[in-house]
Design a protein around this motif. Structure first.
Motif, short mmCIF file in Angstrom:
data_model
loop_
_atom_site.label_atom_id
_atom_site.label_comp_id
_atom_site.label_asym_id
_atom_site.label_seq_id
_atom_site.Cartn_x
_atom_site.Cartn_y
_atom_site.Cartn_z
N SER A 112 35.48 7.11 -5.65
CA SER A 112 36.71 8.04 -4.29
C SER A 112 37.02 7.67 -3.73
O SER A 112 37.64 8.22 -3.15
N ILE A 113 36.83 6.52 -3.74
CA ILE A 113 37.34 5.26 -2.77
C ILE A 113 38.63 5.16 -3.14
O ILE A 113 40.20 5.60 -2.63
N THR A 114 39.58 4.64 -4.06
CA THR A 114 40.08 4.32 -5.24
C THR A 114 41.23 5.59 -5.64
O THR A 114 42.47 5.59 -5.33
N THR A 115 40.39 7.00 -4.98
CA THR A 115 41.73 8.38 -5.03
C THR A 115 41.39 8.59 -4.07
O THR A 115 41.12 10.31 -5.07
N LEU A 116 40.71 8.90 -3.40
CA LEU A 116 40.93 9.71 -1.98
C LEU A 116 42.09 10.46 -1.32
O LEU A 116 43.19 9.54 -1.99
N PRO A 117 42.01 11.57 -1.55
CA PRO A 117 43.37 12.24 -1.59
C PRO A 117 43.91 11.62 -0.25
O PRO A 117 43.62 11.28 0.22
N SER A 118 45.14 11.54 -0.40
CA SER A 118 46.74 11.72 0.49
C SER A 118 45.79 12.53 2.15
O SER A 118 45.63 11.20 3.04
N ASP A 119 45.38 13.36 2.39
CA ASP A 119 45.69 14.19 2.74
C ASP A 119 43.73 14.13 3.43
O ASP A 119 43.48 15.20 4.79
N LYS A 120 42.65 13.45 3.28
CA LYS A 120 41.83 13.55 3.31
C LYS A 120 40.88 12.27 3.52
O LYS A 120 41.27 11.05 3.06
N ASN A 121 40.39 11.83 4.83
CA ASN A 121 39.45 10.20 4.47
C ASN A 121 38.35 10.95 3.93
O ASN A 121 37.96 11.73 3.73
N LYS A 122 37.16 9.56 3.97
CA LYS A 122 36.17 10.02 2.91
C LYS A 122 34.93 10.37 3.62
O LYS A 122 34.68 11.47 2.54
N GLU A 123 34.94 10.88 5.37
CA GLU A 123 34.17 11.87 5.83
C GLU A 123 33.87 13.02 4.90
O GLU A 123 33.79 14.16 4.14
#
Length: 313
Positions: A112-123
């Motif tokens: 989920s970290i390596t594919t995290l959307p560019s417009d969202k943080n992990k939270e």
């Protein structure tokens, strides 16, 4: 042929949810060998999964146990995995990445970290439903997904004819009134009243059953339903899955059996208080629904029975 690693430690509900993602990973890597790293409670279970070639045990000993950590990392390196799908997405598995593939991007280490959307943080990303997160993760890793959003946990089932013959039941309603002691906020307190309503309405048409886990056998004595055991022991996950799959209806707290029911196509209800939402844990399916309230103590047995009765009518 390459070796592909999937990481999925648990819990039971998480295992059921990940079934579609595991199937998609396998079907996108038909010419590769699929390995799965998991913990002891699910080690034998995953050996039954038709989309996995080999299961590797992670004892999940403390990270300061350097000898164990060294041996586990050495074992994983031996397989020369070309790609890792981290479906656990925990701090522990991130720790493993930093040892095994410290500079890997989503092409090598899918999480989920390596594919995290560019417009969202992990939270923000974690507020999305579980299955939608899996689906995004696999698509960002280059996979076609046709099963991730509709997992099928039926692969886990087994023959339980001996248990059914021993207890002499055919049509039955399953209740799961238990939960972990530290998660008491998930516990609905009115199961015995619900049992009374079911008995008054349906008589002997349905046997009312409950299936306690190893630590719940004594608690089951407080529930006015037949507690199913296998020679005095709690049913294993495969037996439990088969029982849920063949049931007429399931009523459960937000626990592992509820997620099994959702992902084997069972009719039923799961009961949610304020601890989370049905959307976030991806539990509602075509036949399996949720009742959500702010306080489970105030959810009446009559309301639950009405939903049950309408479904069985």
């Amino acid at each position: 042929m390459s070796n592909i690693l999937i990481i999925k430690h648990g819990s039971l509900g998480d295992i059921a949810q990940a079934s579609g993602a595991i199937q998609d990973i396998s079907e996108n890597h038909k010419n590769d060998q699929i390995f799965l790293l998991t913990t002891k409670p699910y080690f034998d279970l995953f050996k039954k999964n038709p989309f996995i070639h080999e299961v590797i045990l992670d004892k999940r000993l403390p990270r300061y146990n350097l000898i164990y950590l060294y041996l586990l990392m050495r074992k994983l390196k031996k397989y020369k995995f070309s790609k890792v799908f981290d479906l656990q997405n925990s701090s522990r598995t991130t720790f493993y990445k930093n040892i095994l593939f410290p500079k890997a991007d989503k092409i090598v280490w899918s999480s989920s970290i390596t594919t995290l959307p560019s417009d969202k943080n992990k939270e923000e990303f974690d507020k999305i439903s579980v299955l939608e997160r899996f689906d995004h993760q696999l698509k960002e890793s280059g996979l076609n997904t046709s099963n991730t959003l509709k997992p099928d946990f039926g692969w886990a089932s087994t023959d339980i004819s001996e248990i059914k013959n021993f207890y002499k039941f055919d049509k039955y309603i399953l209740l799961f009134p238990f939960c972990s002691p530290h998660l008491a906020i998930k516990k609905w307190p009115h199961y015995n009243k619900l049992i009374e309503l079911i008995s008054n309405r349906f008589g002997d048409e349905y046997k009312i059953l409950t299936v306690p886990g190893p630590s719940e056998i004594n608690d089951a004595k407080d529930i006015n339903a037949l507690a199913l055991l296998d020679n005095g022991r709690a049913l294993d996950i495969s037996q439990l899955t088969s029982l849920i799959k063949d049931s007429s209806f399931v009523v459960a707290n937000d626990t592992g059996p509820a997620h099994i029911a959702a992902h084997v196509g069972s009719k039923g209800l799961t009961l949610f208080g304020k601890h989370t939402t049905a959307y976030k844990v991806s539990i509602e399916r075509e036949n399996f629904k949720a009742i959500e309230v702010s306080d489970l103590n105030n959810l009446s047995a009559e309301k639950v029975f009405e939903r049950l009765s309408n479904s069985l009518s």
